[in-house]
Write an enzyme that holds these catalytic residues in place. Structure first.
Site: not given
Ligand code: NDP
Length: 481
Positions: A189-190, A185-186, A182, A75, A128
């Protein structure tokens, strides 16, 4: 065996990225704070490649070849800092730490600076293409040192989307270059989505077409210069019928658009840089407006009896001609939105010393990402022909397209105003274009007013220097410089 690279953070994105890496023959160490995500990944997909599952962060770091390359996919925001803080004491000089999340570029600048003091190469990597892209080939925008990129390139090139044999991945510059690109890019996209949404609304409200008929229009547009992932997806969504009601799907979806913030970041950065990204800004504000449901209800109620413009004074529209006008307006407005986005890239590059290659940016957006489109080939060609292009609007291909479409563009904006169908991105893109091409702008009056109330001075068209008029006194002019 030691892993070539590691991925920590195995939610949707990290898990798919790790699978993509393994599928391309690289041994990948995988780790997640909550271990079950790691074990389920290895259990379910272990046969897709070589995974080294690690339960602790120490085992994870120890499993990776030196200099280590570690992708953090957690996150964005505080969680990313927390994971970095946990990893850093375990790393050695020369190791590479990659943040592949959606970080704000200012955070990436800050993190890179802090870690470079420790000899750790911090990379901001924009990924992306969402969940599907992470698995099957995203567009990858990398910012960081040459040393870092050398280490990462074999993996990055192999997992990225490929277009005409070219990976949609590039080392765009140092530190935050990748995350900045990036972000823009977003933002684009908007704008792209807003323009598509306005086109849909106009076709429906002015011509009375059904969503399924508009789907056909978009399908046809996708055969021409507008061909893109989003246009194709629009046709698909508009043709979809809701299973539970039998209504067009688009009619049962709530009409308040949400946002995770990258559009807002783009506009904020553009304001700081002084770049008029009106298309992205209108798109971002249109989403905000849609979410103000109680205000919308109040205004709808107050003006429920508002008389329409006398129909006999409205311009009449012919179905086929109007469809084609909307297509031209969409294309011209899209050129404006991209021109503005690329201006922001150029301004950011100048401000932060990234030396971005804009043609390269267009090249790596051609596949994997949400805005992938035939259009990007044109942008790539424009910058190849003229690297220092003043604006995309003057590149021959785009200048011709605007020249051919400008009358249609004006007609569509006129119809939207007459019928009360809001088309903010169409209208402001046209105003932007007209603003740039105008011989004299009323900014002259603004300068005069500023001098009048605040002695802010003005320049003259006939002499060098800056001047002030004694507005409160005898109105004599003095030279201010
Ligand atoms: P999330 O943004 O929902 O993040 C969840 C992950 O973060 C889990 O692995 C979680 O671990 C971990 N996490 C959260 N807090 C902590 C912490 N304090 N310490 C260690 N681990 C932590 O996951 P996504 O896969 O959706 O996205 C990941 C990243 O990619 C984000 O930055 C997002 O903005 C970016 N992104 C997402 C896109 C999408 O379409 N979803 C597209 C492009 C980029 P745990 O399992 O232990 O909770």
């Amino acid at each position: 065996t030691r892993a070539t690279i590691g991925v920590t953070g195995l939610a949707t994105m990290g898990r798919n990225l790790a699978r993509n890496i393994a599928r391309h023959g690289h041994t990948v160490a995988v780790h997640n704070r909550t271990t079950s995500r790691m074990t389920s990944l290895v259990e379910q997909f272990g046969d897709e490649g070589d995974f080294v599952g690690a339960e602790t962060i120490e085992d994870f770091v120890a499993a990776i070849e030196q200099p280590r390359a570690i992708i953090v996919m957690v996150k964005a925001g505080a969680p990313t800092d927390a994971v970095i803080d946990e990893l850093v004491p375990l790393l050695d000089e020369g190791d590479i730490l990659v943040d592949a999340g959606n970080a704000h570029f200012a955070d990436t600048l800050r993190r890179e600076k802090a870690l470079s003091d420790k000899g750790i190469h911090f990379v901001g990597m924009g990924v992306s293409g969402g969940e599907e892209g992470a698995l099957n080939g995203p567009s990858i925008m990398v910012g960081g040192s040459d040393h870092a990129y050398e280490r990462l390139q074999p993996v990055v090139d192999s997992i990225a989307a490929q277009v005409d044999g070219t990976p949609c991945a590039a080392h765009l510059g140092p530190d935050a270059a990748g995350h900045f690109v990036k972000m823009v890019h977003n933002g684009i996209e908007y704008a792209d989505m807003q323009l598509i949404a306005e086109s849909f609304d106009l076709l429906r409200s002015v011509l009375g077409l059904e969503p399924s008929e508009i789907a056909d229009v978009f399908r046809e547009w996708n055969e021409g210069d507008l061909e893109s992932f989003l246009i194709e997806m629009t046709a698909d969504v508009l043709a979809h019928t809701d299973a539970s009601t039998g209504k067009p799907f688009v009619d049962v979806v709530g009409d308040a658009a949400e946002q995770k913030g990258t559009g807002r970041w783009t506009v904020q950065s553009a304001l700081d840089l002084g770049v008029p990204v009106t298309g992205i800004a209108e798109a971002t504000f249109a989403r905000s407006l849609s979410g103000h449901t109680s205000q919308r209800a109040a205004v709808r109620e107050t003006f429920s009896d508002l008389a329409d413009l006398d129909p006999s004074t409205q311009r009449q529209v012919d179905r086929d001609a109007f469809v084609d006008d909307v297509r031209a307006a969409l294309y011209a407005s899209k050129i404006v939105a991209y021109a503005q986005g690329f201006d922001q890239l150029a301004a950011g590059s100048k401000e932060h010393g990234w030396d971005l290659d804009l043609g390269e940016v267009a090249t790596i957006w051609r596949g994997g990402c949400i805005i992938r489109a035939r259009f990007l080939d044109r942008i790539k060609e424009a910058y190849a022909a003229e690297p220092d292009l003043e604006t995309l609007l003057t590149a021959p291909w785009f200048a011709d397209a605007i020249g051919e479409g400008v009358q249609a563009w004006r007609r569509v904006v006129a119809v939207s105003a007459e019928r009360g169908v809001p088309a903010p991105a169409f209208a402001s893109s046209l105003a932007y274009f007209d603003g740039l091409r105008r011989d004299r702008l009323p900014a002259a009056l603004i300068q005069a007013l500023r001098d009048n109330f605040g002695a802010h001075t003005y320049t003259r068209v006939d002499r060098d220097g800056s001047f002030h008029t004694d507005w409160a006194g005898d109105r004599s002019e003095s030279s201010a410089s």
